[in-house]
Each structure stands twice: as C-alpha cells, then as structure tokens.
Design an enzyme around this catalytic site. Structure first.
Site, short mmCIF file in Angstrom:
data_model
loop_
_atom_site.label_atom_id
_atom_site.label_comp_id
_atom_site.label_asym_id
_atom_site.label_seq_id
_atom_site.Cartn_x
_atom_site.Cartn_y
_atom_site.Cartn_z
CE1 TYR A 1 15.10 0.53 4.77
CE2 TYR A 1 16.40 -0.44 3.11
CZ TYR A 1 15.56 -0.46 4.32
OH TYR A 1 15.22 -1.76 4.49
CE LYS B 1 16.16 -0.93 7.91
NZ LYS B 1 15.69 -1.77 8.90
CB THR C 1 18.42 -4.05 4.21
OG1 THR C 1 18.15 -4.19 2.64
CG2 THR C 1 18.87 -2.92 4.45
CD GLU D 1 18.53 -0.39 -1.56
OE1 GLU D 1 18.18 -1.66 -2.05
OE2 GLU D 1 18.76 0.82 -2.08
P1 NAP Z 1 7.13 -3.01 6.31
O1 NAP Z 1 6.12 -3.94 5.87
O2 NAP Z 1 7.12 -1.53 5.56
O3 NAP Z 1 6.75 -2.89 7.96
C1 NAP Z 1 7.55 -1.72 8.63
C2 NAP Z 1 7.01 -1.85 10.01
O4 NAP Z 1 7.52 -0.58 10.70
C3 NAP Z 1 5.53 -1.17 10.17
O5 NAP Z 1 4.98 -2.15 11.20
C4 NAP Z 1 5.32 0.14 10.37
O6 NAP Z 1 4.36 0.66 11.00
C5 NAP Z 1 6.72 0.33 11.38
N1 NAP Z 1 7.12 1.68 11.41
C6 NAP Z 1 7.71 2.43 10.46
N2 NAP Z 1 8.20 3.63 10.99
C7 NAP Z 1 7.99 3.40 12.25
C8 NAP Z 1 8.52 4.45 13.46
N3 NAP Z 1 8.79 5.57 13.12
N4 NAP Z 1 8.11 3.70 14.78
C9 NAP Z 1 7.69 2.64 14.99
N5 NAP Z 1 7.30 1.89 13.71
C10 NAP Z 1 7.50 1.99 12.52
O7 NAP Z 1 8.56 -3.79 6.48
P2 NAP Z 1 8.88 -4.99 6.33
O8 NAP Z 1 9.00 -5.62 4.85
O9 NAP Z 1 7.94 -6.09 7.13
O10 NAP Z 1 10.41 -5.35 6.86
C11 NAP Z 1 10.76 -5.18 8.26
C12 NAP Z 1 11.89 -4.55 8.40
O11 NAP Z 1 13.05 -5.62 7.57
C13 NAP Z 1 12.22 -3.27 8.11
O12 NAP Z 1 13.08 -2.82 9.02
C14 NAP Z 1 12.79 -3.31 6.59
O13 NAP Z 1 13.60 -2.22 6.60
C15 NAP Z 1 13.58 -4.63 6.73
N6 NAP Z 1 14.02 -5.50 5.57
C16 NAP Z 1 12.95 -5.65 4.73
C17 NAP Z 1 13.25 -6.63 3.76
C18 NAP Z 1 11.97 -7.30 2.68
O14 NAP Z 1 12.48 -7.44 1.52
N7 NAP Z 1 10.87 -7.09 3.22
C19 NAP Z 1 14.47 -6.79 3.38
C20 NAP Z 1 15.48 -6.55 4.30
C21 NAP Z 1 15.34 -5.75 5.36
P3 NAP Z 1 3.03 1.27 10.33
O15 NAP Z 1 2.31 0.07 9.98
O16 NAP Z 1 2.37 2.06 11.18
O17 NAP Z 1 3.33 1.94 9.07
O1 G4F Z 2 10.14 -3.55 -4.56
P1 G4F Z 2 11.36 -2.40 -4.30
O2 G4F Z 2 10.62 -1.36 -3.81
O3 G4F Z 2 12.36 -3.13 -3.19
P2 G4F Z 2 13.78 -2.81 -2.82
O4 G4F Z 2 14.00 -1.31 -3.46
O5 G4F Z 2 14.72 -3.56 -3.49
O6 G4F Z 2 13.50 -2.58 -1.54
C1 G4F Z 2 12.93 -3.77 -0.56
O7 G4F Z 2 13.99 -4.73 -0.37
C2 G4F Z 2 15.18 -4.40 0.45
C3 G4F Z 2 16.07 -5.40 0.60
O8 G4F Z 2 17.18 -5.28 -0.59
C4 G4F Z 2 14.81 -4.00 1.77
F1 G4F Z 2 15.63 -3.61 2.64
C5 G4F Z 2 13.68 -2.58 1.59
O9 G4F Z 2 13.23 -2.52 2.90
C6 G4F Z 2 12.55 -3.17 0.72
O10 G4F Z 2 11.60 -4.26 1.40
O11 G4F Z 2 11.97 -2.44 -5.69
C7 G4F Z 2 12.69 -3.42 -6.24
C8 G4F Z 2 13.23 -2.94 -7.45
C9 G4F Z 2 14.17 -1.61 -7.52
O12 G4F Z 2 15.38 -1.94 -8.58
C10 G4F Z 2 13.16 -0.68 -8.13
O13 G4F Z 2 13.69 0.39 -8.80
O14 G4F Z 2 12.55 -2.69 -8.40
C11 G4F Z 2 12.59 -1.52 -9.08
N1 G4F Z 2 11.13 -1.06 -9.43
C12 G4F Z 2 10.83 -0.93 -10.81
N2 G4F Z 2 9.65 -0.39 -11.00
C13 G4F Z 2 10.42 -0.63 -8.57
C14 G4F Z 2 9.03 -0.14 -9.68
N3 G4F Z 2 10.05 -0.69 -7.45
C15 G4F Z 2 8.78 0.06 -6.90
N4 G4F Z 2 8.61 -0.06 -5.48
N5 G4F Z 2 7.79 0.52 -7.75
C16 G4F Z 2 8.04 0.44 -8.96
O15 G4F Z 2 7.36 0.92 -9.62
#
Ligand code: NAP
Ligand code: G4F
Length: 339
Positions: A153, A157, A130, A132
């Site tokens: 987190y 990661k 990520t 992050e």
């Molecule tokens: P998500 O929607 O939160 O999905 C997370 C998945 O992980 C869900 O299927 C969840 O199961 C499962 N999980 C959580 N804890 C677990 C555990 N202990 N054992 C087995 N399964 C578990 O995340 P996503 O947005 O699809 O992201 C996919 C991956 O990419 C994650 O690793 C995230 O950190 C990474 N990532 C995401 C982004 C982004 O912007 N979306 C960017 C960079 C990296 P449940 O459905 O049961 O909760």
């Molecule tokens: O949507 P967010 O929670 O995403 P964040 O923290 O960037 O993390 C996501 O992206 C990562 C990749 O860079 C992934 F690795 C991670 O698993 C996840 O998918 O927050 C985005 C921004 C942050 O700066 C946060 O402080 O939005 C700001 N924010 C402002 N108000 C908020 C809120 N975020 C959340 N969740 N909720 C709020 O009310």
C-alpha cells in the site's frame, strides 16, 4: 458560477465528509461509486437523500481500475476540482493483494490524472497521499522527509504521489498531494484499529461481549505509534489545498503520537472498563513489516493554509465510543455505571 467537484471514494469515510463539506459550500458534487452485490452506500446515502441536496449530488458507476469509466465520468462531470480519495486503503490487506493494490492505488491515480489532463486540464486535482509513505523514517515527518514505505500500500501510494508531482511539473496541472496522517471518526471502517477498539469497548460495555467465541478484542501490535486526528477536520484541509494561488504538497497531522495501547486505555476507560481485562493479542494481526512510529509536523499547513487539527486523541476516542454506544441504544454514563 456553481463550482463542480468530482470525488472518487465518495462512499468511504473521507469521501462522505468531503461531499458534505462541498455541498455546504454550494458545490455541485459528482461521486464515483463501485458496483457491489451488497450495500456499499451507507455513509453517502443520508447525504444523497437529504432534501437540501436534491439534484446537487450525482453518483456515477466506475472503478479506478477501469480507465474508460474514469474518462467518461471526467467528461460528464466537467469538474473544476477532482479529489482522488478512492483506494484499497487497508495496509494489512495490501500484503495479501499487492498487485490489485498497485493497480487501484498507483495506476488508478495515473488513469485519473490522464483523464483530467486530456479532458479537464484546467481542473484542480487532489491526490490522497499518506503518512504510510514515510514508513521506517523516524518522526517528526514533514513534506521534506525521506520516504521509506513498508507495505505494498505504502509503495503504491508513493508511486501515485510522484505521479501527481510529475503531472504538475510536466504538464502544468494544478495537482497537489495531501500527505495525511491517520484520521478517524465514527464513519471509520470497522477493520481499522481505532474503530475496532471503539466498537469493542461499546459492545462490551453494553452487552458484556466484543464478539466471537471468547468475547474479547483481538489485536496485533500494541506498541505501534500513530498520530490520530478527526477526519471531519481533515477534509477542510484537502479543500484548502485546492484554493491556493500555486499548487503545493502539504502534511496534515495533529503532531501528537499515541500507541495502540494508549487508544485502548482511552476508549475502555470512557465506559468504566480496564482494557487489560478485555484485549488479547494474536500474531495473525501482526504485519510482515510494521511502521513503528508516525507523528507529523503540519507547520507548513498551519502557515500556508491556516489549517490546524483541534480534536485531541482523547476526545476522538470518546466521540467514537459514544457513537458506537448510541448505535447500540446505550450511553457512556449508563455503560460506566454497569461496568
Ligand atoms: P475508505 O473509507 O477505505 O474509503 C475508500 C474508498 O475508495 C471507498 O469509497 C471505496 O469504495 C473506494 N474504492 C476502493 N477501491 C476502489 C476502486 N478500485 N475503484 C473505485 N473506488 C474504490 O478510506 P478513507 O479512510 O476514506 O481514505 C480516503 C483516502 O485517503 C484513501 O485513498 C486512503 O488510502 C487515503 N488516506 C487515508 C488516511 C486515513 O487515516 N483515513 C490517511 C492517509 C491517506 P467502497 O465503499 O465500494 O469500498
Ligand atoms: O488502523 P490501522 O490499520 O491503520 P494504518 O495501518 O496506520 O493505516 C491507516 O492510516 C494510513 C495513514 O498512515 C492510511 F494511509 C491507511 O489508508 C489507513 O487509513 O493500523 C494502525 C496500527 C498499525 O501499526 C497496526 O499494526 O495499529 C496496529 N494494529 C494492531 N492491531 C492493528 C491491529 N491494526 C488493525 N487494522 N487491526 C488490528 O487488529
């Protein structure tokens, strides 16, 4: 020969899009699911139950914190490709659960890498890393940028990222780390900021209230800058990373940064509303340490994988609001007329 893939996190946003993509490509897909007392398969069930996928998608109970289940699943699935997408993926929650986040996101990756090394050493392994991990280091961020995580987190990661690199270098595994910037969709979890905003814009346009006592949308830091792309495009990049002659790590990003405030403007204006009339801020949603600005440079993915993000942040905001409106039985034009 039919290829077999194992996806952890198949019930999540990315896992569901990746499962669809691999099934379309003719793969047999195996997914790890967590036991839950309430329904956690809303994203995967439409794919699982689709007649075209009958017998081609298997779900197995397991957990990243339980190596026995991981070993058993790797042995049973005998995968050609393993995608480790499972994680405690919410940055703010990781401050409240640092130990669990490290166990699932850092040690969980090592548990799975070890199961692959011992029971499927020829499988290709993808680790969901990520942006992050870059944290405080200013943009543009790329594969060579210094890491400075700002959350439990991000730190977990980063541990998993280096473990993936280490299994590649030490044991010759085809193991890659995809460093993905934020990617969103109508399947995004409702507590991430873009989905929180798209849902509120849709609800206010359709019903007059976001939810709760005030009917307003409550957010934290509006100044944070993120590089928001469309999740359905990013899973194609994951797959391409496992199809190369040599394993390597890649950034996937759009290269365009927007503030949380910008995203509010894009989503609310789509339904004819002024976001300033509906958004309030509350320190409750501000993190102990913030990542101020993430904007990625994905030129390595463009040249080596032929991958490029094509959906703009404006298109993304509109498609998310439209999906939330459709779920409420409304459309953006009807909502804009009412506003
Ligand atoms: P998500 O929607 O939160 O999905 C997370 C998945 O992980 C869900 O299927 C969840 O199961 C499962 N999980 C959580 N804890 C677990 C555990 N202990 N054992 C087995 N399964 C578990 O995340 P996503 O947005 O699809 O992201 C996919 C991956 O990419 C994650 O690793 C995230 O950190 C990474 N990532 C995401 C982004 C982004 O912007 N979306 C960017 C960079 C990296 P449940 O459905 O049961 O909760
Ligand atoms: O949507 P967010 O929670 O995403 P964040 O923290 O960037 O993390 C996501 O992206 C990562 C990749 O860079 C992934 F690795 C991670 O698993 C996840 O998918 O927050 C985005 C921004 C942050 O700066 C946060 O402080 O939005 C700001 N924010 C402002 N108000 C908020 C809120 N975020 C959340 N969740 N909720 C709020 O009310």
């Amino acid at each position: 020969m039919t290829k077999r893939a194992l996806i952890t996190g198949i019930t999540g946003q990315d896992g569901s899009y990746l499962a669809e993509l691999l099934l379309e490509k003719g793969y047999e897909v195996h997914g790890l699911v967590r036991r839950s007392s309430s329904f956690n398969r809303a994203r995967i069930d439409p794919i699982y139950l689709h007649p075209d996928n009958a017998g081609r998608l298997s779900l197995h109970y397991g957990d990243l914190t339980d190596s026995t289940s991981l070993t058993n699943i790797v042995r049973a699935a005998a995968p050609d490709e393993v995608y480790n997408l499972a994680a405690q993926s919410h940055v703010a929650v990781s401050f409240e659960m640092p130990e669990y986040t490290a166990s699932a996101d850092a040690i969980g990756a090592i548990r799975l890498l070890e199961a692959v090394r011992q029971h499927a050493p020829d499988a290709r392994f993808y680790q969901a890393s990520t942006s992050e991990m870059f944290g405080l280091t200013p943009p543009p961020q790329h594969e060579g940028t210094h890491f400075h995580p700002r959350s439990p987190y991000g730190a977990a990661k980063l541990h998993a990222h280096w473990a993936t690199v280490n299994y590649r270098e030490a044991y010759g595994l085809y193991a890659v780390s995809g460093i993905l910037f934020n990617h969103e969709s109508p399947r995004r979890g409702e507590s991430f900021v873009t989905r929180k905003i798209s849902l509120a814009a849709a609800r206010i346009a359709a019903t007059g209230s976001a939810s709760g006592a005030t009917g307003a949308l409550t957010l934290g830091n509006l100044d944070a800058i993120r590089d928001w792309g469309y999740a359905a495009e990013y899973v194609e990049g994951m797959w391409r990373m496992l199809q190369q002659d040599e394993p390597a790590d890649f950034v996937l990003a759009t290269g365009v940064g927007s503030t949380v405030r910008d995203f509010c403007e894009l989503a609310f204006s789509h339904v004819g509303l002024d976001w300033r009339d509906h958004v309030v801020t509350d320190p409750r949603f501000v993190r102990p340490a913030e990542v101020p600005e993430l904007v990625g440079d994905a030129s390595h993915a463009a040249s080596e994988l032929g991958w490029k993000a094509t959906t703009s942040v404006g298109e993304l905001a509109r498609l998310m609001v439209d999906a939330d409106l459709a779920a409420l039985g409304a459309t953006s034009s009807a909502a804009a007329e009412r506003a």
